[in-house]
Each structure stands twice: as structure tokens, then as C-alpha cells.
Design an enzyme around this catalytic site. Structure first.
Site, mmCIF file in Angstrom:
data_model
loop_
_atom_site.group_PDB
_atom_site.id
_atom_site.type_symbol
_atom_site.label_atom_id
_atom_site.label_comp_id
_atom_site.label_asym_id
_atom_site.label_seq_id
_atom_site.Cartn_x
_atom_site.Cartn_y
_atom_site.Cartn_z
ATOM 1 N N GLY A 1 0.809 -1.516 0.216
ATOM 2 C CA GLY A 1 0.433 -0.167 -0.053
ATOM 3 C C GLY A 1 0.948 1.239 -0.112
ATOM 4 O O GLY A 1 0.561 2.594 -0.319
ATOM 5 N N MET B 1 5.072 2.381 2.108
ATOM 6 C CA MET B 1 6.258 2.162 3.146
ATOM 7 C C MET B 1 7.143 4.059 3.022
ATOM 8 O O MET B 1 6.899 4.474 2.147
ATOM 9 C CB MET B 1 7.472 1.726 1.833
ATOM 10 C CG MET B 1 8.445 1.746 2.442
ATOM 11 S SD MET B 1 8.770 0.946 4.024
ATOM 12 C CE MET B 1 9.996 0.637 4.494
ATOM 13 N N GLU C 1 1.513 6.220 6.962
ATOM 14 C CA GLU C 1 3.368 6.179 6.738
ATOM 15 C C GLU C 1 3.235 7.836 7.781
ATOM 16 O O GLU C 1 4.944 7.331 8.340
ATOM 17 C CB GLU C 1 3.348 6.277 5.354
ATOM 18 C CG GLU C 1 2.764 5.508 4.359
ATOM 19 C CD GLU C 1 2.957 4.125 5.251
ATOM 20 O OE1 GLU C 1 4.217 3.173 5.552
ATOM 21 O OE2 GLU C 1 2.390 3.021 5.289
ATOM 22 N N HIS D 1 4.758 6.686 10.887
ATOM 23 C CA HIS D 1 6.069 5.788 10.867
ATOM 24 C C HIS D 1 6.724 7.095 11.339
ATOM 25 O O HIS D 1 8.332 5.886 11.581
ATOM 26 C CB HIS D 1 5.991 5.387 9.666
ATOM 27 C CG HIS D 1 5.480 3.650 10.137
ATOM 28 N ND1 HIS D 1 5.813 3.273 10.912
ATOM 29 C CD2 HIS D 1 4.701 3.063 9.292
ATOM 30 C CE1 HIS D 1 5.163 1.716 10.636
ATOM 31 N NE2 HIS D 1 4.636 1.940 9.452
ATOM 32 N N GLU E 1 4.139 -1.435 13.515
ATOM 33 C CA GLU E 1 3.267 -1.141 12.758
ATOM 34 C C GLU E 1 2.140 -1.136 13.751
ATOM 35 O O GLU E 1 1.195 -0.412 13.685
ATOM 36 C CB GLU E 1 2.809 -2.408 12.190
ATOM 37 C CG GLU E 1 4.014 -2.705 11.131
ATOM 38 C CD GLU E 1 4.052 -1.552 9.957
ATOM 39 O OE1 GLU E 1 3.257 -0.562 9.605
ATOM 40 O OE2 GLU E 1 4.800 -1.722 9.374
#
Length: 938
Positions: free
Chosen positions: A321, A323, A358, A361, A380
Site C-alpha cells: 500500500g 512504505m 505512513e 511511522h 506497525e
């Protein structure tokens, strides 16, 4: 084993055992003399030794966007890695996979001491089995010293979507190539020799050499933009070619898997995409969302975004999806680009949620990183949870947080209820190979911990109310690596302010992270009794390992009676009594209010009856999330043979009154299991008849509030449920539905340039029209898919093509997945799974996978995450002994080729199939009788 009672017996046994031991030692000694087994060399280990720690890399790469004389796309490069020696060693190990070392002076590897003497290299070679570059020395690297290792290399710029790879697209009739990357989780080693483990953080100095007229991107800003007095985007001549050299500012200390590289002719507004997509403003939504989400997260974490830029790029070919590469996030096109005239409400939410995931992250995962892949959830899980907060901030009217139950909890429950599930935190020694690492990127790591964080952290104000408590964790471990014990220790310090808990944080959370699965909590309201047991969909299955906690959890239960406020009870053992949970008269008790706990709930039969009566008389008294959960719990309890299937089906009898999206979607998800199990029996017809009766009021409701499908419902969730209403009504034959979708599709076929169908309804209309149509409709949809310049629209059409009932068309479509000119590699497995989901395509897809497994497995990349979903998808309907036999034969036939990241998925498919066989044979008559009763004339 019990103790022996008599000394004489004990002596005899000891004598026998002693003799056996001597004989065994002698036998082993003889064997060793005959078959000497050399101890394993360091390069036979899958993990790097701790003797060397990287400090920085200087890497230059030159991707060729045109094939060489042999038709190959290649890249060349140089790398100088500086590492520190933590203990004396005469061996250097780095990861290197599918690279060829080159040299102009005959020395493939060059070692230099930063200070002091440099040991002489005795021998160096590539060890492909464990993907190492091995360098043996005649001298010794000294602890406390730093060294530089220089290599030159060449690699293939393949189309395998791993490492440094090429992607192709067509723009204005011109085929274009771009070079891009996917290093996660273990593919940086395919790009340059490196210490490719997440704890081996370093600073990266990147230079890209590329064709003039193209643009190069990496994690940092182009140096010329960061420091205007030192421009580093220059044209130069290398090996007789006039090229551009772009140098980027050094990265922060980060893991190899976060490195990103792109060379393309894209346009940008720091949202990068194909020129036509940017010119059509398809990046505008992403641009606005990234700024909004970034501002929210900086405030939420109370830590400024640490980099000088935040680029986001949409790639034509990308397996995942998105990164979270630090500073250059890569996306599948459909997840980043949005067209206001063509994309749907769901597309907009997808873009918002994935961007938020994302961006989360950037702190959880990039700034603070897991030590090893056995605890993927540390990266995650937080990103999953916080993505809902970020998306909710960006779209505050959508109530996106309420969708967590459907999108995450129900998703992960289906996997975590299998005996072949796995704990959040696996033993480090059990996760060694790239395939084992890849298997961990599943719903367990993404969704289970996300809900546990919501359950504990928001409930006890560790995250939602006091975000600074997170920032202290992040600042404490910034640019470093952590494991779960670090997190629990930190949260325990935060919790010293006096929040009442039934134990220390690590004692509570270890029950949820160190053992797999979850409990079903049974509440007997007659006696006030509570109990918990490990919930397994197949009660006859045996978990693969026994938990040290004996499959008990410390469970927070929020509950209320029909006449009371919400209360909180902790269940810490197998059984407990709570007199406050006794009910009387018509009073009902509802537990797990708004699904704040990761468990299922069962009740005594009387309380079930009272809750069902409440649903049928005034369902809105119960929270909308709990209405969905009652349905989902009941169906899954019935699958586990804990309650009758008739009770589960009774939870859906009120649906003709329900207009809420979440309960309807929960019911449809569970009916989908019945479709899979009984799609070829008479129960299928009865199920269709029942759903038609239940959905018709919903269909008419949306027809009325939209003024005969002209307007769009105001609420975000109502727009979703309008799609449900249309889909179920058309598929079950509600009067007027199929004529409506057929008319819209025909109008589009006659005037393709006009958007006759609202974007929210397109996926459903396409599927319905293709299912009812023939070759003409299929070929038209195929042409429109290939010509579409909007990725999300192309995806809708690609999925709809699998709705055909024509086996010839479906077989042709399956064969298209082996032709990259027709179906991109990134889309092949999802296309096959879509075909397998229909009654007409189930066996076609399974036969296709069996015939072509070895080809797909080798050509599409052994490390691809998609193979797990492929196995799960094509076997989802298996419920007969014949299908089980075929699955076992498939496992045997392909044992040599292997299953890579699908190994666990295959075992789960076997487990599910065995459970389905038992369940169908035991429940078929009860289900048939229930539907006959409900659909008979009254």
C-alpha cells in the site's frame, strides 16, 4: 512423571540407564570418526555477528533506464561503509544479494583503517545462501577502531519490485521507465553491500547518477537545495556519457530498510507522480492531507518532524500500500492520487488513512525502531492506531475512529482465532530468514496491537489524554532501537501517578504480546459468574505451542445493564464472581461497551434472548458498534460450536430496521462465510431470498433520501451503506436494482466520455452490470480499465471484471495475470483472489494456482507478501474432503519449490478447511431449516 517408590527398582533403572548412556557415547564417538561434521561457520548463521557496527555509508548508484546490448536493465554503484569494531575479529560480514562485485584494479574489496594499521585481506567471496559478502583477514580488526570498506558492484534493475528495481508506465503513447526502490524488510542488500538489520543504524550519504532530463530523489533534500552556496545537482561526463549527478544531504541515523531511491521524469509539488496525474491535480488532496496530518502529529507527539523535507511519490508498480521511507514515502498510485471527479468517498478515506499511517511511522518506526523483526508490532501497531487519529483530525466529520472495529478488530479476529496464529512478540531465535520475517507482516502485527493500544492506552490516558507521555518514550530512544520491555518499563514510569491497575504494565501486556490468541469471556447473568477461555474457531484444533500464561489474559470488561451506567471490571483469572452483574426481570447486560476490549463475549441464553428482544424492539438503545459486535460475536461463537447457529442468525432478524453502516457491514461479512460454505447448495438460494427481504427496506431508504439516486447522502458512513444497499439489492434480485445498474452501465458504454455513474457507486455498478452481461460488457470494461489515467478507477474496473459468470471469460482473465502487459505484477494476486471469491470462479482460480504455482512463486518473487493472501484467498471456500485432499497434495507437490512467506498461510488454510468440513456437516440442516422458516410465507 511420578517418583519411584522402591530403592531396588530405582537402582535397576539407574544401572540400565547408565549402560545405555555409555553405549550411546561410544556409538556417537564412532560416528564422529566416520562422518566428521565441521562446526558451522559464521556465514552459515542468518544473523550478523555483533563485532562490527556501521557508522555511515557513502553510496553512488547509476541506474540505466534503457536496456544494454543483451536486453538487460542494470545499475552500477560504489559504496564506502565506515564501521566501528566492538571486539577483535578477523572476519567482515555484510549482506549482499544478487550483486556482482567489480573492480578496475583487480581488488574487489578494499579495506582501510581510519587510524592505525590496516589488516591484509586474505580472501573475499559472496555467500548466496545467506546473502553475505564474506571478507577474511590475515590480521585482526581491533576493538575501538574504525575502518572503511570500499566496493564496486553491478546489479540488475529488474522488475521484481524488490530492492532497486524498475517500473514501467505508458504516457501519451510513450513507454517510460523509472527506477525506484523497496528496501523493506530485507532488500537493501540487493542494492549495495550493507549491514541489513534494523538495529544496524547509520548515516547515509547518497549520490545518484541519472540521465539528463530526469529527476533524482532520495531521503534527504538535494544538497543544492539544502545549501544554496554548494549546488550539487550537476551535469558531468562519466564513461563517455553526459549525465546528471545529484547529491543528497546526509540522512539521520536510520535503518537500511528506510532508504529510498527514485529516478524518473515525474512532475512534483513535493507530491511526485506521473506528469499527467500532477497536471490533472490528482496530487492536491495528498498535498493538503500531508500538511494537515504532519501538523497534527508534531503536536500530538510534541516532537518536531526531524527532517528537512517530506516527499511522497506515487509509483506505477509497487507491491504494498505504501512504505514509510524517511523523507521519501512511496505509495501505490491508487493510495496517493485522487481525482475529484472520478475517485470515491472510500478512495478519499483510503488516501487519508494511509498517509496518516505512513506519517505516524516517521516517529514510531523511523525515529525509534524495533531491534529485530520478531516484534514488528512495535513499528506497525502504533502506526495503525495513530493513523486513525491522524485521519480523524484531517477529516473530523467522518467519525473514522468508529471504523476501527470493522477494519482492524474483525479482520484480526479471524486469524488470531486459529491454532496456527502467532504471538505479537515471537521468540527472536524463531525469526531468522527473510521468508520468516515476511510472514510476520500480517493482521496480527498491524491490527491486534493497535486495538490493545486503544484499549489500554486511551482507557488509562497513556496516549490520548497525555501525548507527552509518548514523547518522553520517543525522545528517550530517539535514533535508537527498542524492544517491548523498554516500552512497558517506560509506561510503568508514566503510570506511577496512581492509575489503578490489576498489576504492573508489563504483567498486563505480556499476556497479550507473548501469547497468541484472545479469550471469549462468558458472563452468566443469573449468578454473576465470569469465565474466560482461549477462543478457537475450531475447538478440536490444538495450538502449536503452549503459552507460559496458560492462555489466560488480564481482561478489562466495560459493561452496563439496561438501567445503569457503564462499569469496569477486570477479569484476571479463569473464573470470577461479581454480584453486580446479576440481572433480574427483563433487564439485560451488555459487555465490552463500544468494543474497548480485545475479546469476544458470550452470555447465558436468557441474557441473549433479552438482548435480541432489544434489537427487535428498539435497536438504537444499543450503541451502533455493539450492534455490529453482537452479530460478529454470535456468528463466530456459532462457528466455534459454543452457541447454536440459529442464535447467531437471529441477531440479523432486526436488520430490516437497521440503517447503520457498521452493523450492516458486520452482518454481510458474516453472511459472506455462509456464501463461501454453501455457494453450491440449495442453502445459497435460501440465503439470497432472506437477504433480499432484509435489504429491500434499506434499498428503498436510500432511494428516497437520495431522491431516486440523484443526491449523495450527507454522512460519510451513510455513503458507505448506500453502496451496501445497492450491492446486496442487485445481487439478490430486488425489483428495479439490476435494471438501474444495467441502464447506467449501458449509458456509459454509449457515451464513455460522460460520467454517468457516481464515483461512490461505480464499483458496485460495474460488478453488477458485468455479472448480468456478457462478452460485450466485459470487453468494454477491460478497455476502459487499460485506458484509465486514474489508478483507483482502474482498480475498481479490474475487480469488477472478476464478477463475470462466464467461465470462459474468467479463465481468460486468469491467464492475463501471467502477462505483465495486461496485469501488472503488483495486481496479479489480488485479481486471482477476486475471481476466487465468486461462486463461478472458486474452482477456476484454485486450478489455475495449482497449475502455475511454481512459475508464479519464482517469477513474482519468493519474498513477496502477496503469496500469503493468494493462498488464503483461493482456499477460503474449501469445505469438503476432496478439497482438503487437493490442498494436501498441493503442499506435497510444491514442497521442493517451497511457499516462502505463504508457509503459515498454507497451514492456516489446512486448519480452516478441516474446521469448515466439520462445521458444515454439523450445521447444514439447522441452517437450512432456519432459512426455510424465515423465508416462508407469513
Amino acid at each position: 512423571m511420578g517418583k519411584f517408590c522402591h530403592c531396588n527398582t530405582l537402582c535397576v533403572v539407574c544401572s540400565v540407564l547408565g549402560a545405555l548412556a555409555v553405549a550411546t557415547i561410544v556409538a556417537l564417538w564412532v560416528v564422529q570418526l566416520t562422518f566428521y561434521v565441521r562446526p558451522a561457520d559464521p556465514w552459515d548463521d542468518h544473523r550478523l555477528p555483533p563485532s562490527l557496527v556501521p557508522d555511515s555509508y557513502h553510496v553512488t548508484l547509476w541506474p540505466r533506464l534503457h536496456p544494454d546490448g543483451h536486453g538487460m536493465f542494470i545499475f552500477t554503484g560504489t559504496s564506502r561503509v565506515r564501521f566501528n569494531c566492538s571486539r577483535d575479529t578477523n572476519l567482515i560480514l555484510l549482506h549482499s544479494d544478487k550483486l556482482t562485485l567489480t573492480s578496475k584494479d583487480g581488488h574487489l574489496v578494499k579495506l582501510t583503517a581510519v587510524s592505525g594499521s590496516t589488516p591484509v585481506i586474505r580472501k573475499s567471496w559472496l555467500h548466496p545462501t545467506n546473502q553475505y559478502l564474506v571478507v577474511q583477514l590475515n590480521g585482526v580488526l581491533r576493538a575501538g577502531e574504525a575502518y572503511d570498506l570500499y566496493t564496486e558492484f553491478e546489479g540488475q534493475l529488474a522488475d521484481d519490485l524488490e530492492g532497486f528495481y524498475r517500473s514501467m508506465y505508458n504516457e501519451d503513447g510513450v513507454e517510460k521507465i523509472l527506477a525506484t526502490s523497496q528496501m523493506h524488510p530485507t532488500h537493501a542488500r540487493k542494492t549495495f553491500p550493507c549491514f541489513d538489520e534494523p538495529a544496524m543504524k547509520a548515516v547515509f550519504h547518497i549520490t545518484l547518477v541519472h540521465e539528463r532530463g530526469t529527476v533524482a530523489l532520495s531521503n534527504g533534500l538535494e544538497t543544492g537545495q539544502a545549501f544554496s552556496y554548494c549546488p550539487e545537482v550537476v551535469d558531468t561526463v562519466i564513461d563517455g556519457s553526459l549525465v546528471t549527478r545529484t547529491t543528497f544531504e546526509p540522512t539521520k541515523r536510520m535503518s537500511t530498510y528506510l532508504l529510498a531511491l527514485v529516478v524518473s521524469d515525474y512532475s512534483n509539488v513535493r507530491i511526485w507522480a506521473r506528469k499527467k496525474a500532477i497536471d490533472a491535480d490528482q496530487g492536491e488532496l495528498a498535498l493538503n492531507l500531508t500538511g494537515s496530518v504532519l501538523n497534527f502529529l508534531e503536536t500530538y507527539y510534541d516532537i518536531p518532524y526531524p527532517l528537512s523535507k517530506s516527499d511522497h511519490i506515487a509509483l506505477p508498480d509497487f507491491y504494498f500500500g505504501a512504505m514509510e521511507n524517511w523523507g521519501l514515502v512511496t505509495y501505490k498510485e491508487a493510495n496517493l492520487l485522487y481525482d475529484v471527479t472520478i475517485s470515491s468517498n472510500g478512495d478519499r478515506e483510503t488516501t487519508a488513512s494511509i498517509i496518516a499511517h505512513e506519517m505516524a511511522h516517521m516517529w514510531f518506526g523511523n525515529l525509534v525502531t524495533l531491534k529485530w523483526w520478531n516484534e514488528v508490532w512495535l513499528n506497525e501497531g502504533f502506526a495503525t492506531y495513530v493513523s486513525y487519529l491522524g485521519a480523524d483530525y484531517a477529516e473530523p466529520t467522518w467519525d473514522i475512529k468508529d471504523l476501527f472495529v470493522l477494519n482492524e478488530v474483525h479482520r484480526v479476529f479471524t486469524i488470531d482465532a486459529l491454532a496456527t496464529s502467532h504471538p505479537l512478540s515471537s521468540e527472536e531465535e524463531s525469526i531468522q530468514t527473510p521468508a520468516q520475517i515476511a510472514e510476520l507482516f500480517d493482521a496480527i502485527s498491524y491490527s491486534k496491537v493497535g486495538w490493545n493500544l486503544k484499549k489500554y492506552c486511551s482507557q488509562h490516558h497513556w496516549i490520548d489524554s497525555k501525548p507527552k507521555n509518548q514523547s518522553t518514550y520517543l525522545t528517550s530512544f530517539a535514533y535508537g532501537n527498542t524492544e517491548s520491555s523498554d516500552l512497558w518499563e517506560h509506561l510503568q514510569q508514566v503510570n506511577n501517578n496512581g492509575i489503578s491497575l490489576p498489576g504492573k504494565v508489563n504483567e498486563i501486556m505480556n499476556h497479550w504480546t507473548l501469547q497468541m490468541g484472545f479469550p471469549v469471556v462468558t458472563i452468566d447473568t443469573r449468578m454473576g459468574q465470569l469465565s474466560q477461555t482461549h477462543f478457537l474457531l475450531d475447538p478440536e484444533s490444538k495450538p502449536k505451542s503452549r503459552s507460559e500464561f496458560n492462555y489466560e489474559w488480564i481482561v478489562p470488561i466495560q459493561w452496563r445493564k439496561s438501567s445503569q451506567e457503564i462499569s469496569l471490571t477486570w477479569l484476571s483469572g479463569r473464573h470470577a464472581l461479581n454480584n453486580n452483574m446479576k440481572t433480574s426481570g427483563d433487564e439485560w447486560l451488555l459487555a465490552n461497551i463500544n468494543i474497548t476490549g480485545y475479546f469476544r463475549v458470550n452470555y447465558d441464553s436468557e441474557n441473549w434472548d433479552r438482548l435480541l428482544n432489544q434489537l427487535n424492539t428498539d435497536h438504537k438503545v444499543l450503541p451502533v458498534i455493539n450492534r455490529a459486535q453482537l452479530i460478529d460475536d454470535a456468528f463466530n461463537l456459532a462457528r466455534a460450536n459454543i452457541i447454536p447457529i440459529s442464535l447467531a442468525l437471529n441477531t440479523t432478524r432486526y436488520l430490516h430496521q437497521e440503517t447503520g453502516y457498521i452493523p450492516w457491514k458486520s452482518a454481510l461479512n458474516n453472511f459472506d462465510y455462509l456464501y463461501l460454505m454453501f455457494g453450491k447448495s440449495d442453502i445459497y438460494i435460501l440465503l439470497q431470498r432472506y437477504l433480499k427481504k432484509q435489504v429491500e427496506p434499506l434499498f428503498l431508504h436510500f432511494k428516497n433520501i437520495t431522491l431516486d439516486w440523484v443526491n449523495v447522502p450527507e454522512e460519510h458512513s451513510d455513503q458507505y451503506n448506500q453502496v451496501n444497499a445497492l450491492w446486496v439489492a442487485c445481487s439478490t434480485g430486488v425489483d428495479g436494482c439490476q435494471n438501474l445498474t444495467r441502464m447506467w452501465f449501458r449509458q456509459w458504454m454509449e457515451q464513455p466520455e460522460i460520467s454517468w455513474i457516481h464515483p461512490n457507486l461505480r464499483a458496485t455498478v460495474y460488478c453488477s452490470a458485468i455479472a448480468e452481461g456478457g462478452t460485450e460488457e466485459w470487453d468494454f470494461a477491460w478497455k476502459m480499465m487499460k485506458n484509465s489515467s486514474v489508478a483507483s478507477e482502474s482498480d475498481k474496473l479490474r475487480a469488477a471484471l472478476s464478477c463475470s459468470r462466464d467461465t470462459w471469460l474468467l479463465n481468460r482473465y486468469l491467464n492475463f495475470t501471467l502477462d505483465q502487459d495486461k496485469i501488472r505484477k503488483q495486481d496479479a494476486t489480488s485479481t486471482i483472489v477476486s475471481i476466487a471469491r465468486s461462486v463461478h470462479g472458486q474452482m477456476l482460480a484454485w486450478d489455475f494456482v495449482r497449475r502455475n504455482w511454481e512459475y508464479m512463486f519464482t517469477q513474482y518473487g519468493v519474498g513477496s507478501f502477496s503469496f500469503a493472501s493468494l493462498i488464503s484467498g483461493v482456499t477460503a471456500s474449501f469445505s469438503t474432503e476432496e478439497e482438503l485432499s487437493q490442498l494436501l497434495q498441493f503442499k506435497m507437490d510444491n514442497a521442493a519449490a517451497g511457499f516462502g512467506s505463504a508457509t503459515t498461510a498454507l497451514e492456516q488454510a489446512l486448519e480452516r478447511t478441516r474446521a469448515n468440513i466439520r462445521w458444515v456437516s454439523g450445521k447444514e440442516q439447522e441452517i437450512r431449516s432456519w432459512f426455510l422458516h424465515e423465508t416462508s410465507s407469513k
